[in-house]
Design an enzyme around this catalytic site. Structure first.
Site, PDB file in Angstrom:
ATOM      1  N   LYS A 121       0.584  -1.054   0.286  1.00 37.90           N
ATOM      2  CA  LYS A 121      -0.004  -0.264  -0.247  1.00 37.90           C
ATOM      3  C   LYS A 121       1.015   1.090   0.015  1.00 37.90           C
ATOM      4  O   LYS A 121       0.386   1.972  -0.834  1.00 37.90           O
ATOM      5  CB  LYS A 121      -1.194   0.179   1.333  1.00 37.90           C
ATOM      6  CG  LYS A 121      -1.606  -1.078   1.040  1.00 37.90           C
ATOM      7  CD  LYS A 121      -3.275  -0.905   2.578  1.00 37.90           C
ATOM      8  CE  LYS A 121      -3.917  -2.363   2.527  1.00 37.90           C
ATOM      9  NZ  LYS A 121      -4.474  -2.915   3.496  1.00 37.90           N
ATOM     10  N   ASP A 143     -11.897   2.143   3.822  1.00 34.79           N
ATOM     11  CA  ASP A 143     -12.317   0.522   3.618  1.00 34.79           C
ATOM     12  C   ASP A 143     -13.328   0.906   3.068  1.00 34.79           C
ATOM     13  O   ASP A 143     -13.933  -0.646   2.688  1.00 34.79           O
ATOM     14  CB  ASP A 143     -11.914   0.008   4.931  1.00 34.79           C
ATOM     15  CG  ASP A 143     -10.673  -0.530   4.973  1.00 34.79           C
ATOM     16  OD1 ASP A 143     -10.082  -0.819   3.714  1.00 34.79           O
ATOM     17  OD2 ASP A 143      -9.696  -0.603   5.936  1.00 34.79           O
ATOM     18  N   GLN A 156      -5.151  -2.248   9.484  1.00 35.38           N
ATOM     19  CA  GLN A 156      -5.178  -2.831   9.079  1.00 35.38           C
ATOM     20  C   GLN A 156      -5.370  -4.469   9.383  1.00 35.38           C
ATOM     21  O   GLN A 156      -5.365  -4.698  11.086  1.00 35.38           O
ATOM     22  CB  GLN A 156      -3.966  -3.467   8.602  1.00 35.38           C
ATOM     23  CG  GLN A 156      -3.315  -4.156   7.815  1.00 35.38           C
ATOM     24  CD  GLN A 156      -3.956  -4.955   6.488  1.00 35.38           C
ATOM     25  OE1 GLN A 156      -4.331  -3.936   6.004  1.00 35.38           O
ATOM     26  NE2 GLN A 156      -3.916  -5.990   6.019  1.00 35.38           N
TER      27      GLN A 156
HETATM   28  N1  LIG Z   1      -8.402  -2.552   6.639  1.00 37.19           N
HETATM   29  C1  LIG Z   1      -8.515  -3.640   5.732  1.00 37.19           C
HETATM   30  N2  LIG Z   1      -8.681  -3.293   4.740  1.00 37.19           N
HETATM   31  C2  LIG Z   1      -8.122  -3.890   3.445  1.00 37.19           C
HETATM   32  O1  LIG Z   1      -8.232  -3.905   2.305  1.00 37.19           O
HETATM   33  C3  LIG Z   1      -7.428  -5.373   3.740  1.00 37.19           C
HETATM   34  C4  LIG Z   1      -6.720  -5.577   5.097  1.00 37.19           C
HETATM   35  N3  LIG Z   1      -7.607  -4.625   5.903  1.00 37.19           N
HETATM   36  N4  LIG Z   1      -7.081  -6.857   5.516  1.00 37.19           N
HETATM   37  C5  LIG Z   1      -5.828  -7.732   4.677  1.00 37.19           C
HETATM   38  C6  LIG Z   1      -7.356  -7.753   3.242  1.00 37.19           C
HETATM   39  C7  LIG Z   1      -6.471  -8.217   3.030  1.00 37.19           C
HETATM   40  N5  LIG Z   1      -5.986  -7.311   1.355  1.00 37.19           N
HETATM   41  C8  LIG Z   1      -5.270  -7.884   0.551  1.00 37.19           C
HETATM   42  C9  LIG Z   1      -4.940  -6.743  -0.589  1.00 37.19           C
HETATM   43  C10 LIG Z   1      -3.689  -6.653  -1.610  1.00 37.19           C
HETATM   44  C11 LIG Z   1      -3.648  -8.161  -2.258  1.00 37.19           C
HETATM   45  C12 LIG Z   1      -2.970  -8.493  -3.522  1.00 37.19           C
HETATM   46  O2  LIG Z   1      -2.112  -7.550  -3.810  1.00 37.19           O
HETATM   47  N6  LIG Z   1      -2.705  -9.867  -3.440  1.00 37.19           N
HETATM   48  C13 LIG Z   1      -1.272 -10.244  -4.246  1.00 37.19           C
HETATM   49  C14 LIG Z   1      -0.978 -10.343  -3.900  1.00 37.19           C
HETATM   50  C15 LIG Z   1       0.371 -10.374  -3.034  1.00 37.19           C
HETATM   51  C16 LIG Z   1       0.716 -11.814  -2.038  1.00 37.19           C
HETATM   52  O3  LIG Z   1       2.029 -11.975  -2.689  1.00 37.19           O
HETATM   53  O4  LIG Z   1       0.870 -12.431  -0.981  1.00 37.19           O
HETATM   54  C17 LIG Z   1      -2.494 -10.448  -5.742  1.00 37.19           C
HETATM   55  O5  LIG Z   1      -3.583 -11.793  -5.708  1.00 37.19           O
HETATM   56  O6  LIG Z   1      -1.970 -10.772  -6.464  1.00 37.19           O
HETATM   57  C18 LIG Z   1      -4.328  -9.618  -1.568  1.00 37.19           C
HETATM   58  C19 LIG Z   1      -5.421  -8.502  -0.213  1.00 37.19           C
HETATM   59  C20 LIG Z   1      -6.294  -6.398   2.019  1.00 37.19           C
HETATM   60  N7  LIG Z   1      -6.870  -6.200   2.940  1.00 37.19           N
END
Ligand SMILES: Nc1nc(=O)c2c([nH]1)NC[C@@H]1CN(c3ccc(C(=O)N[C@@H](CCC(=O)O)C(=O)O)cc3)C=[N+]21
Ligand SMILES: [Mg+2]
Length: 293
Positions: free
Chosen positions: A53, A120, A97
């Site tokens: 982020k 969010d 988070q």
């Molecule tokens: N307050 C809050 N807001 C959120 O938006 C929030 C949170 N808490 N807690 C956790 C979850 C999960 N989340 C992700 C963000 C990016 C990827 C992402 O970029 N994924 C990549 C891979 C990343 C990797 O390699 O681990 C992909 O799917 O290609 C995944 C999951 C946001 N979250």
């Protein structure tokens, strides 16, 4: 492999491009969009997301600060930090988070963040606005899924869209976006969950199947209608000693089976995940605009 891949990285890139231009325009008006990210504890997956982020903000010219707190921080201390961020004009968006350690009440924190800074889209005011189809912040993951469908010109109009999973962050807001009486929505929407009887009978009627079950490879090929569009929200770390990192990411859909039956499918990684961060950037810029009107 028969299904077309819905590449979330491409969609996210296009979203980021337009955010970047918006940021440049805002800076000409002396508005500098800012995002505060609060990370409690040392969960390795959370650290990866938070780092991503921060990096994405930097690339788009958005000011960001990560506030890292020890895992035993008290509710009172965290509340004080939220209150400070609520009043700090440098930050237009605040993201705490999730998940949080056990001593902390996530709901209390969600209620405490000013709705105007709730990028969010978790605050009850924004949840209400989503359901009422009013202007507000929408949760990033389901909003990102709507962007993927728009980008690939996958129409929802009159289609049966089925959501698997009833979480506050994905399933519930997703359902509400799908059936809204508006362009790029207008689906007939159904939600399934752990207590649903004969889930396969329902998912097999889905023209668009959105899976946020939180269970690795939960949806199998026999649960999918031939030609359906499948969106996999799952993000599971599965131990795999043959990889560098010792784990690999897998979704909530059995990809190999699904991609023989579906017409289009999102991969994991590279599907929904990148959209979540891109939409956070969209919401942060929107927050900066709102707060300077
Ligand atoms: N307050 C809050 N807001 C959120 O938006 C929030 C949170 N808490 N807690 C956790 C979850 C999960 N989340 C992700 C963000 C990016 C990827 C992402 O970029 N994924 C990549 C891979 C990343 C990797 O390699 O681990 C992909 O799917 O290609 C995944 C999951 C946001 N979250
Ligand atoms: Mg993904």
């Amino acid at each position: 492999m028969k299904a077309m891949l819905l590449n979330g990285k491409d969609v996210a890139k296009s979203v980021r491009e337009s955010v970047k231009h918006e940021v440049e325009a805002l800076k000409k008006e002396n508005i500098y969009p800012g995002l505060a990210v609060v990370l409690v504890g040392e969960d390795p997956a959370s650290k990866v997301y938070v780092r991503n982020k921060g990096r994405t903000c930097e690339k788009l010219g958005i000011f960001s600060e990560t506030i890292t707190l020890p895992k035993d921080v008290s509710q009172k201390e965290l509340n004080t930090i939220i209150d400070k961020l609520n009043h700090d004009p440098k930050f237009h968006g605040i993201l705490v988070q999730m998940p949080l350690p056990r001593q902390l009440d996530a709901s209390e924190i969600i209620h405490r963040i000013r709705p105007e800074k709730d990028v969010d889209g978790f605050h009850p005011e924004n949840v209400g606005r989503l359901i009422l189809d009013e202007e507000g912040f929408q949760p990033c993951t389901p909003a990102g899924i709507m962007e993927i469908l728009r980008y690939y010109k996958i129409s929802l109009e009159g289609k049966h869209a089925v959501v698997v999973g009833r979480s506050n962050i994905v399933g519930k807001p997703m359902l509400n976006m799908l059936y809204q009486k508006k362009k790029d929505a207008n689906a007939t929407a159904t939600i399934c969950h752990t207590r649903t009887q004969d889930m396969g009978a329902i998912t097999r009627t889905a023209d668009v199947l959105i899976v946020a079950a939180g269970v690795p490879e939960f949806v199998t090929g026999d649960m999918i209608k031939p030609g359906a569009v499948v969106i996999d929200v799952g993000m599971n770390r599965v131990d795999d000693p043959s990889t560098d990192k010792g784990y690999r990411l897998t979704g909530d859909v059995k990809f190999d089976e699904a991609s023989e039956i579906a017409s289009a499918i999102t991969p994991v990684p590279g599907g929904v995940g990148p959209m979540t961060i891109a939409m956070l950037m969209v919401n942060t810029v929107k927050a900066a605009k709102f707060q300077n009107r």
